[in-house]
Design a protein around this motif. Structure first.
Motif, PDB file in Angstrom:
ATOM      1  N   PRO A 121       8.399   2.256  -6.718  1.00  0.00           N
ATOM      2  CA  PRO A 121       8.607   1.909  -5.307  1.00  0.00           C
ATOM      3  C   PRO A 121       9.646   0.828  -5.100  1.00  0.00           C
ATOM      4  N   VAL A 122       9.715  -0.158  -5.997  1.00  0.00           N
ATOM      5  CA  VAL A 122      10.752  -1.192  -5.866  1.00  0.00           C
ATOM      6  C   VAL A 122      12.133  -0.561  -5.973  1.00  0.00           C
ATOM      7  N   LEU A 123      12.316   0.341  -6.939  1.00  0.00           N
ATOM      8  CA  LEU A 123      13.602   1.014  -7.082  1.00  0.00           C
ATOM      9  C   LEU A 123      13.910   1.897  -5.867  1.00  0.00           C
ATOM     10  N   GLY A 124      12.880   2.519  -5.315  1.00  0.00           N
ATOM     11  CA  GLY A 124      13.084   3.344  -4.120  1.00  0.00           C
ATOM     12  C   GLY A 124      13.536   2.512  -2.934  1.00  0.00           C
ATOM     13  N   HIS A 125      12.852   1.401  -2.685  1.00  0.00           N
ATOM     14  CA  HIS A 125      13.262   0.505  -1.597  1.00  0.00           C
ATOM     15  C   HIS A 125      14.669  -0.035  -1.845  1.00  0.00           C
ATOM     16  N   THR A 126      14.949  -0.368  -3.102  1.00  0.00           N
ATOM     17  CA  THR A 126      16.273  -0.895  -3.437  1.00  0.00           C
ATOM     18  C   THR A 126      17.355   0.137  -3.163  1.00  0.00           C
ATOM     19  N   THR A 127      17.071   1.404  -3.439  1.00  0.00           N
ATOM     20  CA  THR A 127      18.043   2.466  -3.185  1.00  0.00           C
ATOM     21  C   THR A 127      18.423   2.520  -1.714  1.00  0.00           C
ATOM     22  N   THR A 176       0.826  -1.208   0.000  1.00  0.00           N
ATOM     23  CA  THR A 176       0.000   0.000   0.000  1.00  0.00           C
ATOM     24  C   THR A 176       0.857   1.254   0.000  1.00  0.00           C
ATOM     25  N   TYR A 177       1.888   1.248   0.827  1.00  0.00           N
ATOM     26  CA  TYR A 177       2.784   2.409   0.881  1.00  0.00           C
ATOM     27  C   TYR A 177       3.512   2.567  -0.453  1.00  0.00           C
ATOM     28  N   GLY A 178       3.981   1.458  -1.010  1.00  0.00           N
ATOM     29  CA  GLY A 178       4.716   1.529  -2.272  1.00  0.00           C
ATOM     30  C   GLY A 178       3.864   2.070  -3.400  1.00  0.00           C
ATOM     31  N   ILE A 179       2.641   1.582  -3.526  1.00  0.00           N
ATOM     32  CA  ILE A 179       1.766   2.030  -4.607  1.00  0.00           C
ATOM     33  C   ILE A 179       1.389   3.498  -4.413  1.00  0.00           C
ATOM     34  N   PHE A 180       1.188   3.911  -3.168  1.00  0.00           N
ATOM     35  CA  PHE A 180       0.851   5.315  -2.905  1.00  0.00           C
ATOM     36  C   PHE A 180       1.963   6.238  -3.384  1.00  0.00           C
ATOM     37  N   PHE A 181       3.196   5.963  -2.967  1.00  0.00           N
ATOM     38  CA  PHE A 181       4.300   6.833  -3.364  1.00  0.00           C
ATOM     39  C   PHE A 181       4.631   6.656  -4.843  1.00  0.00           C
ATOM     40  N   GLY A 182       4.441   5.451  -5.371  1.00  0.00           N
ATOM     41  CA  GLY A 182       4.616   5.257  -6.800  1.00  0.00           C
ATOM     42  C   GLY A 182       3.622   6.074  -7.603  1.00  0.00           C
TER      43      GLY A 182
END
Length: 293
Positions: free
Chosen positions: A255-261, A50-56
């Protein structure tokens, strides 16, 4: 030289010099670290989708809005201020992804007030200055495009975007514009990537100034150039492919790239306790509060 002069006026040994801690120290990594960080980023997205999709969605629909103002809505005069506004908002939205990963890493419960509160708090911290750096480079990119257009194609106007493309790909001036423009754009992209690859997560994680964060980021690229070039290629290819289905792929990939960073930052920059090193033990001749026995 007397013992008193060597040890001090009271005969006690001089205090040991405090070792200087280099906050810009980085680890050398290989491409395996990129793979591991990417796996951790995917895990964070699955854990808190949910957080990832929101910021994405903030990134995705912000980008779509900028494009629509220039194309479908035919109000190009709004594209420039919207692009600037989006350039300022984007880094703060990315902080939300870093904060989610930080909390998952430390087993801190996730809640919207906490995550959004961290983002709001960044407006008074060094991260706001880092956002201005990104904005400055973005403005430079915009103006260099206009400058190159004037240099190679003059001040001629085009009836449609198709007419512009025809001139660019079929005339010597247009092809020169493409070559020079791509070279300048690539240089600016490398500069921006080098300055920001770990700057934003570092500013969230530590109490450092944005200059220190940028130096650390550049050192990360210089220390591990092959791995960092690989990461830049992964980001570029992923973003290009995500834009094909009407930008909607960005809802997941960003969001995946953000978490990966975040996880890549944790592998590149040693923890603060490692930088500080072991603390000296208290002298056995003194009491626990440091007063003489």
């Amino acid at each position: 030289m007397s013992t008193t002069e060597t040890n001090g006026s009271d005969g006690a040994p001089p205090p040991a010099a405090t070792p200087r801690i280099d906050p810009t120290r980085v680890n050398a990594v290989t491409f395996n670290a990129i793979v591991d960080a990417l796996a951790a980023g995917m895990r964070d997205f699955r854990t808190a989708p949910t957080y990832g999709i929101f910021f994405g969605a903030v990134f995705t629909f912000g980008g779509i809005l900028v494009v629509l103002t220039a194309a479908a809505l035919k109000i190009g005069y709004l594209s420039y201020p919207l692009a600037i506004a989006f350039g300022m908002i984007g880094p703060f939205a990315a902080v939300g992804l870093y904060e989610v990963s930080r909390r998952l890493e430390r087993n801190i419960p996730l809640d919207w007030p906490g995550v959004l509160g961290v983002i709001w708090a960044q407006r008074k911290r060094e991260l706001a200055w880092m956002a201005f750096v990104v904005l400055f480079i973005q403005i430079m990119w915009m103006y260099q495009v206009r400058l190159l257009l004037a240099l190679f194609l003059g001040f001629q106007s085009f009836a449609s975007f198709g007419d512009f493309l025809q001139v660019v790909v079929t005339t010597p001036e247009g092809i020169t514009f493409l070559i020079v423009g791509n070279l300048v754009g690539a240089a600016l992209s490398i500069i921006l990537f080098s300055l920001t690859v770990v700057s934003f997560p570092m500013l969230l994680d530590r109490d450092v100034d944005f200059i220190t964060a940028m130096i650390t980021s550049v050192r990360s690229v210089v220390t591990s150039p092959r791995a960092m070039i690989g990461w830049a290629l992964v980001v570029t290819i992923t973003l290009v492919l995500s834009m094909l289905p009407l930008f909607l792929g960005l809802l997941v990939t960003l969001p995946v790239l953000g978490h990966t960073t975040w996880h890549l930052y944790r592998r590149l920059v040693p923890p603060q306790e490692v930088l500080a090193g072991p603390q000296p033990e208290a002298s056995s001749s003194g009491s626990s509060d440091g007063d003489p026995a």
